[in-house]
Design an enzyme around this catalytic site. Structure first.
Site, mmCIF file in Angstrom:
data_model
loop_
_atom_site.group_PDB
_atom_site.id
_atom_site.type_symbol
_atom_site.label_atom_id
_atom_site.label_comp_id
_atom_site.label_asym_id
_atom_site.label_seq_id
_atom_site.Cartn_x
_atom_site.Cartn_y
_atom_site.Cartn_z
ATOM 1 N N SER A 132 -8.154 -1.131 -4.320
ATOM 2 C CA SER A 132 -8.233 0.293 -4.009
ATOM 3 C C SER A 132 -7.875 0.503 -2.532
ATOM 4 O O SER A 132 -6.778 0.131 -2.112
ATOM 5 C CB SER A 132 -9.617 0.833 -4.362
ATOM 6 N N HIS A 141 -10.638 1.915 -13.130
ATOM 7 C CA HIS A 141 -10.375 1.497 -11.759
ATOM 8 C C HIS A 141 -11.493 0.566 -11.282
ATOM 9 O O HIS A 141 -12.672 0.880 -11.412
ATOM 10 C CB HIS A 141 -10.316 2.756 -10.879
ATOM 11 N N GLU A 201 -6.302 3.511 -14.481
ATOM 12 C CA GLU A 201 -6.523 3.914 -13.099
ATOM 13 C C GLU A 201 -6.923 5.392 -12.988
ATOM 14 O O GLU A 201 -7.611 5.792 -12.046
ATOM 15 C CB GLU A 201 -5.261 3.671 -12.263
#
Length: 539
Positions: free
Chosen positions: A217, A480, A353
């Protein structure tokens, strides 16, 4: 001292040692060029006989407080006596997060620039193991190195793993868009930590000439940004960018200096002209850290709009980053372009995601204002009337054609059910911010590249240990950050399926092999079987 007291002290010491051994840990000391350091030898979770030496809370920078706030970090240097590295240090100042709650030390402080080192205990004095430096994610607003217990990765991969803290939010990315306060202090923290590793990791059995940076991330974006800075040559040799790359549309942000000024004004610091910038900066350095953080939280919570931009984050500062990352990636900047292409690259994403979207849209005030319920789903009306215009405003100068194109592309036929429409919208969100940029940067890296290797992965396995708030019932993909517990080991959790444990072991092996050899594979058969595909080959 009486005989009875001496015996009592001896018994107490023995009991303490036995207790530590029963807990699977004991203290140990290493000599380094900076001074002696005391760490902990601890049993690797899920094993009976594998041990890792942990050295925690190692200062790599002078505490960035008072006049050092909003400045580049300064090296800490050596220490007197023996450094106690048996407990974790404080996290850098940050707001509340649904992700990073289960940490050993819950203190927040500006005195937070520490790193933690994990070393397999069975290495010999002559070993020089590959080094993996982990940069945590959290939107440049949250997170800390200690959240990630790298014991399993160090043991399974037979590598030295370093995790680190860097300044977050306004403390790491305050900027006045001016040489008096350029910003990017959090990135400079990362660079100084890498310099510390280069100079000192050999004292811990690591090879300073075989360093891989990896992150997820905002951490993936960080590793990707670091690979665009030619002066970093020699600090690391391979890059793993998980669910985040430097060419994501949300990097680098355009509004950090406006937000910095808003926070400063709310704190009582005034700036009416360019000449006031130095005094404004001095004023900001004197505002208590907890007050600054409180003001920031109020500014974020009072925003009435759905926005898709980061607040405090890296910026084009004219020094560290002379232009936007998308330009630095091109051959318009040959030094940046070729440094990036000289590094072995492993990059990828999860299949879901777009899960970041429903985390962002779970704000009750947004749901009330825009008349939706995230647990039920996201409608095409919300996409076309709220999301698409917001994306167009943030990234395309409010171009109505862009808004219309987004609406048309991600709206399903009205006969489709709301869950299907919701999934389609999240796919679009994930494509725009993370997945498409990842594919694009892999293409740039691999195109006629004879210097380094390029690998791309897609993580689809749904993690049994969920991170963050629960997913809506209609979302059925790997969210995610789902790969993180596999990467750092599921072995510390109970009732985990044996196939998940094996997948975790394989994933750790792949990442460690990439750090060691520049390849993620155990064999070409494994490569095809596990769907970790090099860009240049087709299984």
């Amino acid at each position: 001292m009486s005989v009875q007291l001496s015996l009592l002290l001896l018994v107490t010491a023995v009991v303490g040692i036995l207790f530590d051994l029963c807990q699977g840990q004991s203290e140990m000391t290493r000599a380094t060029a900076l001074g002696k350091i005391k760490g902990i030898r601890t049993l690797v979770p899920g094993t009976n006989s594998n041990y890792v030496d942990q050295f925690r809370k190692i200062p790599y920078a002078i505490p960035p407080v008072n006049e050092l706030r909003f400045q580049k970090p300064k090296p800490f240097g050596s220490w007197e006596g023996t450094l106690d590295a048996t407990t974790f240090g404080a996290s850098c100042f940050q707001g509340q997060s649904a992700f990073f709650t289960d940490v050993p030390n819950k203190e927040l402080s500006e005195d937070c620039l520490f790193l933690n080192i994990y070393v397999p205990s069975n290495i010999s004095n002559d070993d020089r193991l590959p080094v993996m430096v982990w940069i945590h994610g959290g939107a440049f607003l949250y997170g800390q190195g200690m959240f990630y217990n790298a014991s399993n990765l160090a043991s399974v991969g037979n590598v030295v793993v370093v995790t680190l803290n860097y300044r977050l939010g306004i403390f790491g990315f305050f900027t006045l868009n001016d040489p008096v306060a350029r910003g990017n202090y959090g990135i400079y923290d990362q660079i100084l930590a890498l310099k510390w590793v280069k100079q000192n990791i050999d004292s811990f059995g690591g090879n300073p000439d075989s360093v891989t940076i990896f992150g997820e991330s905002a951490g993936g974006m960080s590793t990707s940004l670091l690979s665009l800075i030619p002066s970093n040559r020699g600090l690391f040799h391979r890059v793993i960018s998980q669910s985040g790359t430097s060419n994501s549309p949300c990097l680098t942000v355009e509004n950090s200096h406006f937000l910095s000024e808003i926070v400063g004004t709310s704190a009582g610091c005034n700036m009416s002209s360019e000449a006031d910038k130095p005094s404004f900066l001095d004023c900001m350095r004197n505002v208590p850290a907890d007050r600054l953080q409180h003001i920031i939280e109020n500014v974020y919570s009072s925003s009435p709009e759905v926005r898709f931009v980061l607040g405090f984050a890296p910026v084009v500062d004219g020094e560290l980053f002379p232009d936007q990352p998308t330009r630095l990636l091109s051959d318009a900047y040959p030094n940046h372009h070729y440094f990036f292409r000289s590094l072995d690259l492993l990059t990828g994403a999860t299949s879901g995601e777009g899960s970041l979207l429903f985390i962002q849209l779970s704000d009750p005030s947004f749901q009330y204002r825009y008349k939706y319920n995230i647990s039920e789903g996201i409608s095409a009306d919300f996409l076309c009337n709220v999301m698409a215009p917001a994306l167009s405003k943030d990234y395309f100068n409010s171009n109505p054609k862009i808004s219309s194109m987004v609406c048309d592309e991600y709206s399903l036929d009205p006969s489709e059910r709301l869950p299907a429409q919701s999934m389609r919208i999240t796919e679009g969100y994930g494509d725009f911010f993370l997945t498409a940029p990842m594919v694009d940067i892999a293409d740039i890296h691999s195109d006629r590249n004879g210097m380094a290797k390029t690998f791309v992965y897609m993580h689809t396995r749904i993690n049994p240990i969920h991170i963050g708030p629960p997913s809506p019932h209609w979302f059925s993909k790997s969210v995610h950050a789902d790969e993180l517990f596999y990467l750092f080991g599921l072995q510390q959790y109970s009732n985990v399926d044996v196939q998940d444990l094996e997948f975790s072991r394989i994933l750790m092996k792949y990442w460690a092999n990439f750090a060691r050899f520049g390849y993620v594979i155990l064999s070409f058969f494994d490569l095809c079987l596990k769907s970790i595909i090099p860009v240049s080959n087709d299984c």
